[in-house]
Design a protein around this motif. Structure first.
Motif, PDB file in Angstrom:
ATOM      1  N   ASN A 192      66.549 111.972  27.885  1.00  0.00           N
ATOM      2  CA  ASN A 192      66.819 111.043  26.468  1.00  0.00           C
ATOM      3  C   ASN A 192      67.953 110.582  26.670  1.00  0.00           C
ATOM      4  O   ASN A 192      68.796 109.220  26.026  1.00  0.00           O
ATOM      5  CB  ASN A 192      66.926 111.582  25.534  1.00  0.00           C
ATOM      6  N   GLU A 199      67.925 116.734  25.705  1.00  0.00           N
ATOM      7  CA  GLU A 199      66.981 116.280  25.495  1.00  0.00           C
ATOM      8  C   GLU A 199      66.692 116.036  27.045  1.00  0.00           C
ATOM      9  O   GLU A 199      66.787 114.810  27.558  1.00  0.00           O
ATOM     10  CB  GLU A 199      67.145 114.984  24.148  1.00  0.00           C
ATOM     11  N   VAL A 212      61.280 116.444  24.524  1.00  0.00           N
ATOM     12  CA  VAL A 212      61.926 118.024  23.767  1.00  0.00           C
ATOM     13  C   VAL A 212      63.169 117.907  24.135  1.00  0.00           C
ATOM     14  O   VAL A 212      63.096 118.200  24.447  1.00  0.00           O
ATOM     15  CB  VAL A 212      60.920 118.500  25.157  1.00  0.00           C
ATOM     16  N   GLN A 213      63.574 118.482  23.071  1.00  0.00           N
ATOM     17  CA  GLN A 213      64.741 119.500  22.829  1.00  0.00           C
ATOM     18  C   GLN A 213      64.546 120.863  23.537  1.00  0.00           C
ATOM     19  O   GLN A 213      64.482 121.708  23.197  1.00  0.00           O
ATOM     20  CB  GLN A 213      65.512 119.334  21.521  1.00  0.00           C
ATOM     21  N   ALA A 220      62.418 122.458  21.923  1.00  0.00           N
ATOM     22  CA  ALA A 220      61.287 122.085  19.958  1.00  0.00           C
ATOM     23  C   ALA A 220      60.838 120.847  20.506  1.00  0.00           C
ATOM     24  O   ALA A 220      62.156 119.499  21.288  1.00  0.00           O
ATOM     25  CB  ALA A 220      62.474 122.385  19.138  1.00  0.00           C
ATOM     26  N   LYS A 222      60.205 117.566  19.470  1.00  0.00           N
ATOM     27  CA  LYS A 222      60.921 116.226  18.303  1.00  0.00           C
ATOM     28  C   LYS A 222      59.721 115.391  17.977  1.00  0.00           C
ATOM     29  O   LYS A 222      59.546 115.070  17.015  1.00  0.00           O
ATOM     30  CB  LYS A 222      62.170 115.536  18.727  1.00  0.00           C
ATOM     31  N   TRP A 223      58.962 114.887  19.123  1.00  0.00           N
ATOM     32  CA  TRP A 223      57.776 113.970  18.715  1.00  0.00           C
ATOM     33  C   TRP A 223      56.877 113.275  19.736  1.00  0.00           C
ATOM     34  O   TRP A 223      57.868 113.678  20.539  1.00  0.00           O
ATOM     35  CB  TRP A 223      58.266 112.155  18.044  1.00  0.00           C
ATOM     36  N   ASN A 268      63.680 108.555  12.844  1.00  0.00           N
ATOM     37  CA  ASN A 268      64.071 107.880  14.391  1.00  0.00           C
ATOM     38  C   ASN A 268      62.853 108.460  14.530  1.00  0.00           C
ATOM     39  O   ASN A 268      62.283 109.443  15.861  1.00  0.00           O
ATOM     40  CB  ASN A 268      64.797 109.992  14.181  1.00  0.00           C
ATOM     41  N   GLU A 269      61.560 108.052  14.972  1.00  0.00           N
ATOM     42  CA  GLU A 269      59.949 107.563  15.393  1.00  0.00           C
ATOM     43  C   GLU A 269      60.128 106.785  15.775  1.00  0.00           C
ATOM     44  O   GLU A 269      60.242 105.665  15.759  1.00  0.00           O
ATOM     45  CB  GLU A 269      58.741 108.073  13.645  1.00  0.00           C
TER      46      GLU A 269
END
Length: 708
Positions: A192, A199, A212-213, A220, A222-223, A268-269
């Motif tokens: 990212n 990320e 993904v983090q 986790a 993220k979106w 932040n989406e």
């Protein structure tokens, strides 16, 4: 502005184009691109024209490219892999590295970080440091891509593998640290942030994107971006601030030619900011400054080698009807140069045709078959339980012949402009159930088809692809229709459903029973899994029923809430064992509750299709009444609604041919299979069952199954 060139490169693989770092802020960047001819080309742009930097000699097909360099310095060294070999070039084209990985399979994914080289073949991951072996990992399913994370918050580099079984595998050294389930087979990974971080972005073959983090012990999400509009699968991703708001945007290239830019909103989406559709699959995408200083661009490479730039430079308004078109001297010279080049190409083509004609007429003539590449994909679509067949050819397609030795339905595809015609075929002597010809329009290089199979009937679908080449030539591609073709791999199933069980015991090896499962079910890796046993979970994309397969040497156990799935497995596995002269001890545990459970799962689909069929039957009569009376005001609201929605109803009905017949067939098979396991033949009662289905009522159907 677009700049593109056809003759610059040949056919390209995924992630084989990169932009070299710029020398200064907003200075133009050089482009490095590699192709299937084994040629690495580096060029820049000046006044809209390509300026070559270097070009290597042809060689083996280049499958991946990455940029590298010493830590803390510009990442401007170019690394490419061909077969199991990795080569390194400076930005001026001097080769400084040739490294043989000694893998039995070709490298299909690569990542370079400082002195570390990470490569993957189909199932194998290797890590080298200064060209010396460091780590090794054998994956449980095919590896499609890899990336390596390193940041201050991580104690060591963490390689991440994108695997075909819908999982991202995070490694620590040679061991699996943990895995992350994703909503489709991941096809591409990208950091990212260009500066590292924790990320990663992923794209899937079914068109979904996620962030993904990665942590040391867990990850986790993220979106995630769903693929509601049924666009193509993701082939490439990059991050670059193309919108100019100080936040990196996500650039996406899909296999249907769609280029997308996602920006981040206040929460932040991701939000879709820009979309453009090219005529070919996008194999590489990069953000940077190439054509003109101070103007950012999105650069894409397509399958057949087109390099296209989409710029942020403001364009002059196009002249409307009656307006005088004024072109700058620069634009005029470009147009004149293009016209001259076009005339030269036309002369070359005529000369080539004449030369070929003369050669072919000579007594010593030897016919040379033109060689052409085909990029094909045959995948199961979860949304409509159909198979998508995508064929992409490096030259225009003339026609495509489809032949199948099993019954399949061809479904309508909106993107498909080819004209289809069906030939009569006799299934008895030749085993032909389908003969269809697609005649393509000029310049069609990509064709997308959809077919739906029937579970329990298995065989081969063959595609004969004829391009617009002289002399006429054809390539054949074969696709296996498996016995349980509508089943898709999943991570888990609902164990509380009423299950039927099938158990096999016999003198067979782990590899033998695995090969039988591969023959029966899609999305199972061909390579025999490591370890002594394995469990796979499946979901039926048409009905939503489940299957669990657990097997090892000498034993196999299968559980499903659909008795027909167990019946198909039993028949096919018995046949496969008989072919190898292996005796099987087969036992069943049938749960009668599973039959009513399956009927309840079919119920909403059947009810909907019956209602749709009745509405479609009424449309012509209602239209006739409307014409006769002058309006539709006298009709009850339900009938007026059918008239209003007639176009949509007809379109939906057209897209799902034989859908109702399929549901009837599944219920009939369920009825026969239920009593087959009890040793009863109820085929004489099928006509009574069909009468109940024609006057469908759920309770009457359940009662018939119970009382028969």
């Amino acid at each position: 502005m677009y700049f593109s060139t056809l003759d610059l490169v040949g056919v390209t693989s995924q992630k084989t184009m990169r932009l070299l770092p710029s020398l200064g802020k907003k200075a133009t960047q050089k482009v490095a691109v590699a192709d299937h001819d084994g040629i690495l080309t580096c060029f820049g742009m000046k006044k809209g024209e390509t300026v070559p930097v270097f070009k290597t000699l042809p060689g083996p097909k280049i499958s991946r490219m990455d940029l590298g360099g010493a830590a803390g310095t510009p990442q401007e060294k170019i690394f490419v892999c061909s077969g199991s070999q990795v080569r390194g070039f400076t930005k001026k084209g001097k080769q400084f590295l040739t490294f043989e990985a000694n893998l039995t399979e070709s490298i299909n994914a690569m990542h370079v970080s400082g002195a570390d080289l990470f490569v993957c073949a189909s199932y194998i991951y290797n890590h080298y440091c200064d060209c010396k072996d460091q780590d090794y990992y054998l994956s449980g399913d095919k590896i499609n891509d890899l990336i390596c994370l390193s940041s201050e918050n991580l104690t060591c580099p963490f390689p991440v593998l994108a695997c075909q079984d819908r999982v991202l595998r995070v490694l620590q050294g040679s061991e699996l640290a943990y895995d992350i389930e994703v909503p489709g087979p991941p096809s591409v990974l990208e950091l990212n942030s260009k500066d590292g971080g924790e990320e990663i972005l992923y794209g899937t073959t079914n068109g979904k994107i996620g962030l993904v983090q990665i942590g040391e012990h867990s990850a986790a999400v993220k979106w995630e971006i769903d693929n509601d509009k049924k666009k193509g699968g993701i082939l490439c991703i990059d991050t670059y601030d193309i919108i100019g708001d100080g936040v990196r945007d996500v650039l996406v290239g899909r296999d249907d030619g769609t280029v997308e830019v996602y920006g981040m909103d206040s929460s932040n989406e991701p939000t879709l900011r820009f979309e453009h559709v090219l005529s070919e699959s996008v194999t590489s995408i990069q953000g940077g400054c190439v054509g003109k200083e101070a103007y950012d661009e999105i650069l894409t490479a397509t399958y057949t080698g087109w390099i296209t730039g989409l710029t942020t430079e403001p364009q002059k308004a196009e002249a409307g009807p009656g307006d005088e078109v004024k072109m700058s001297k620069e634009t005029q010279s470009k147009v004149e140069a293009l016209r001259a080049e076009l005339e030269q190409l036309q002369v070359k083509v005529l000369q080539g045709r004449e030369q070929y004609h003369q050669t072919s007429q000579s007594s010593t003539a030897v016919s040379a078959v033109p060689v052409f590449s085909i990029n094909d994909k045959f995948t199961l679509c979860q949304d409509d339980a159909s198979y998508s067949l995508t064929l992409e050819v490096q030259t225009a397609i003339d026609n495509l012949l489809l032949q199948s030795d099993v019954p399949i339905d061809l479904l309508d595809v909106d993107k498909n402009s080819a004209v289809v015609s069906f030939s009569e075929c006799d299934s008895e002597p030749n085993g032909n159930f389908l003969l269809a010809t697609y005649r393509c329009q000029a310049n069609t290089t990509r064709l997308e088809l959809k077919v739906r199979s029937i579970e329990g009937q298995y065989g081969t679908l063959q595609a004969y692809v004829t391009p617009r080449l002289q002399p006429k030539t054809c390539q054949v591609r074969q696709y296996q229709i498996k016995p349980l073709s509508l089943h898709q791999r999943t991570h888990s199933i609902d164990q509380d459903r009423p299950m039927n069980r099938l158990s096999l015991v016999g003198q067979f090896s782990f590899a033998e029973i695995h090969s039988w499962v591969v023959f029966c079910l899609p999305e199972v890796p061909e390579k025999t899994p490591a370890g002594e046993s394995i469990t796979f979970y499946f979901n039926n994309t048409f009905l939503g029923t489940q299957l669990e397969a657990t097997y090892c040497k000498g034993e196999g156990h299968f559980k499903s809430d659909n008795i027909s799935t167990i019946s198909i497995l039993s028949d096919v596995l018995s046949k496969e064992a008989t072919k190898r002269k292996i005796n099987l001890n087969i036992s069943y545990d049938i749960n009668d509750d599973s039959v009513s459970h399956t009927l309840r799962m079919i119920h909403p689909k059947l009810e909907y299709q019956l209602l749709l069929a009745r509405k479609v039957q009424l449309i012509d009569a209602l239209k006739e009444l409307q014409v006769h009376e002058g309006n539709a005001d006298f009709l009850i609201p339900e009938y007026r609604n059918i008239l209003d929605e007639s176009a949509n109803l007809l379109e939906e009905y057209k897209k799902q041919p034989a859908h109702l017949e399929r549901l009837y067939g599944m219920i009939t098979d369920l009825f026969i299979d239920k009593f087959k396991f009890k040793g009863q033949n109820v085929k004489t009662k099928v006509s009574s069952l069909l009468e109940i289905l024609d006057n469908y009522d759920m309770n009457s159907l359940l009662a018939f199954f119970t009382e028969a």
